[in-house]
Design an enzyme around this catalytic site. Sequence first.
Site, PDB file in Angstrom:
ATOM      1  N   SER A 120       0.825  -1.203   0.000  1.00 40.26           N
ATOM      2  CA  SER A 120       0.000   0.000   0.000  1.00 40.26           C
ATOM      3  C   SER A 120       0.863   1.259   0.000  1.00 40.26           C
ATOM      4  O   SER A 120       2.057   1.220   0.289  1.00 40.26           O
ATOM      5  CB  SER A 120      -0.901   0.007   1.237  1.00 40.26           C
ATOM      6  OG  SER A 120      -0.099   0.147   2.402  1.00 40.26           O
ATOM      7  N   GLU A 127       6.298  -0.692  -5.421  1.00 36.69           N
ATOM      8  CA  GLU A 127       5.107  -0.804  -6.268  1.00 36.69           C
ATOM      9  C   GLU A 127       3.916  -0.709  -5.325  1.00 36.69           C
ATOM     10  O   GLU A 127       3.669  -1.609  -4.529  1.00 36.69           O
ATOM     11  CB  GLU A 127       5.123  -2.132  -7.034  1.00 36.69           C
ATOM     12  CG  GLU A 127       4.224  -2.106  -8.268  1.00 36.69           C
ATOM     13  CD  GLU A 127       2.764  -2.238  -7.896  1.00 36.69           C
ATOM     14  OE1 GLU A 127       2.090  -1.193  -7.809  1.00 36.69           O
ATOM     15  OE2 GLU A 127       2.323  -3.368  -7.672  1.00 36.69           O
ATOM     16  N   CYS A 161      -3.187  -4.883  -8.593  1.00 38.96           N
ATOM     17  CA  CYS A 161      -2.713  -3.504  -8.695  1.00 38.96           C
ATOM     18  C   CYS A 161      -3.212  -2.862  -9.981  1.00 38.96           C
ATOM     19  O   CYS A 161      -3.582  -1.689  -9.987  1.00 38.96           O
ATOM     20  CB  CYS A 161      -1.188  -3.466  -8.653  1.00 38.96           C
ATOM     21  SG  CYS A 161      -0.488  -4.185  -7.164  1.00 38.96           S
TER      22      CYS A 161
END
Length: 486
Positions: free
Chosen positions: A233, A254, A288
Amino acid sequence: MHDATLAQEWYARLTDVLATRGLTLDAPGDAGLRVVVPWHREWGFYVREHSESDVARTVSSAAVAQPDWRAQEDRRRWALARLAEELSSMAEAFIHLISFENGKLLPAARMEVGAAVAALRSFANRTIPVESIRSEPSDTVEVVREPIGVIAAITPANMPLLMLINKLAPALLVGNVVVAKPSPYTPLTALLFEDLARRVLPEGVFSVVVGDARTGAALVAHERVGLIALTGSRAAGAEVMKQAAARIADVQLELGGNDAALILPDADLDSAIPLIFASAFSSSGQACVATKRVYAPRSLLERVETEFVALAERCRVGSPFDPDATHPAVTNGDQYRRVERLIADAPQEGGRVLAGGVHPSDEGWFIRPTVVSGLAAGAELVDEEQFGPVVPIVPYDDIDAVVDAINRGPYGLGSTIWSNGPQEHARSLARQIEVGMVWINRTPVPDPSIPFGGTKQSGIGREGGEHGIDAFCEIKVIGSRGEVDA
């Protein structure tokens, strides 16, 4: 219909496999973490959590192993290829384990394991680039890639194997050693892979530590860790950056996204809508790069909403052992409750739930693919990453205003554009949208040759492709004067 007998057989089989290898505990004890099966919450596994001193010993062991490992490029390539073969030979165990601890349906788990095998094979055959800047008979300058040392790989729950391999394979290729800390919701896949890897890798080259944020903090703070590679996150990324900054450690992050699907007035809706729907919901939104919001021209809004609702109403949530299930459970209770709240709050922000909603169940965390209309910028479901099976469809009149709205947000991972018109217009929009990846008339698929990552608060650095190798290297310049031996 859920095949309870087959599910029970696999639960017993995996329980035995994990216990025989010493990867699980019989009972929670003083340092036990319970891993809950998201589609059958009465089932679970107990895993030992690692203490701060465990983490310190593991990192120290890795640091000892690194000098020999970096000196053996041929062995590293052989090991990556061998890991691919070992993983392939145990594919069914990994597929079912992912389905038990993540909730993923079997076809999706099968695709994840296949992508992990492909990534290992791909990196085993990659060239570590050497760039020649100057090559005169007596004056040479070149750029080489050197390993960083000990890499901390902190991996998420949504792809417990592939996200691990995407960090592990390039890191090992260039001579690093890796200590991984998987999500506390899905540590078993990493532990089973560590067990497999012991047959291939020297001691200390790859290890796994298990625990919550405290375990991760101990790993990030260790002075011998040279790079922290995190998929997680924004909050987790910010915390890692803060800790890494204290000792100037590298980070590769990421951090998710709020990917928009931008439908242009000339889009071929017959082909576009099923692909956008699949991108938004195929993993119950827990990816994602899943589509997190859909922008539709007002002239097409009614048709887009109608077709999304029709697709949603054909979906069925269920366990991996339900052959009629099309969509999985949400992986953990925290995320289930967050998505449940977002759906409940949507009407208060002007939204209408057109299809879907929470699927009442005593067994699992099930939410049906949920379509929400009537929301605009400023609504939480439009502005923030939901990471679950609910998607807003937002009408627009001005394409430039949509691009501006996307660019004003904090995320910058990916986006899709749907157009049946001249490619020049779509490609021009692609250049204007401030994200790391734009796909026109298609959605992304796992491919180890393609760089993956975002801009702004979606992350730093890239995984995959040549750029993914650079993320795990120190760049070194070597210049010399005088004749160089041929």
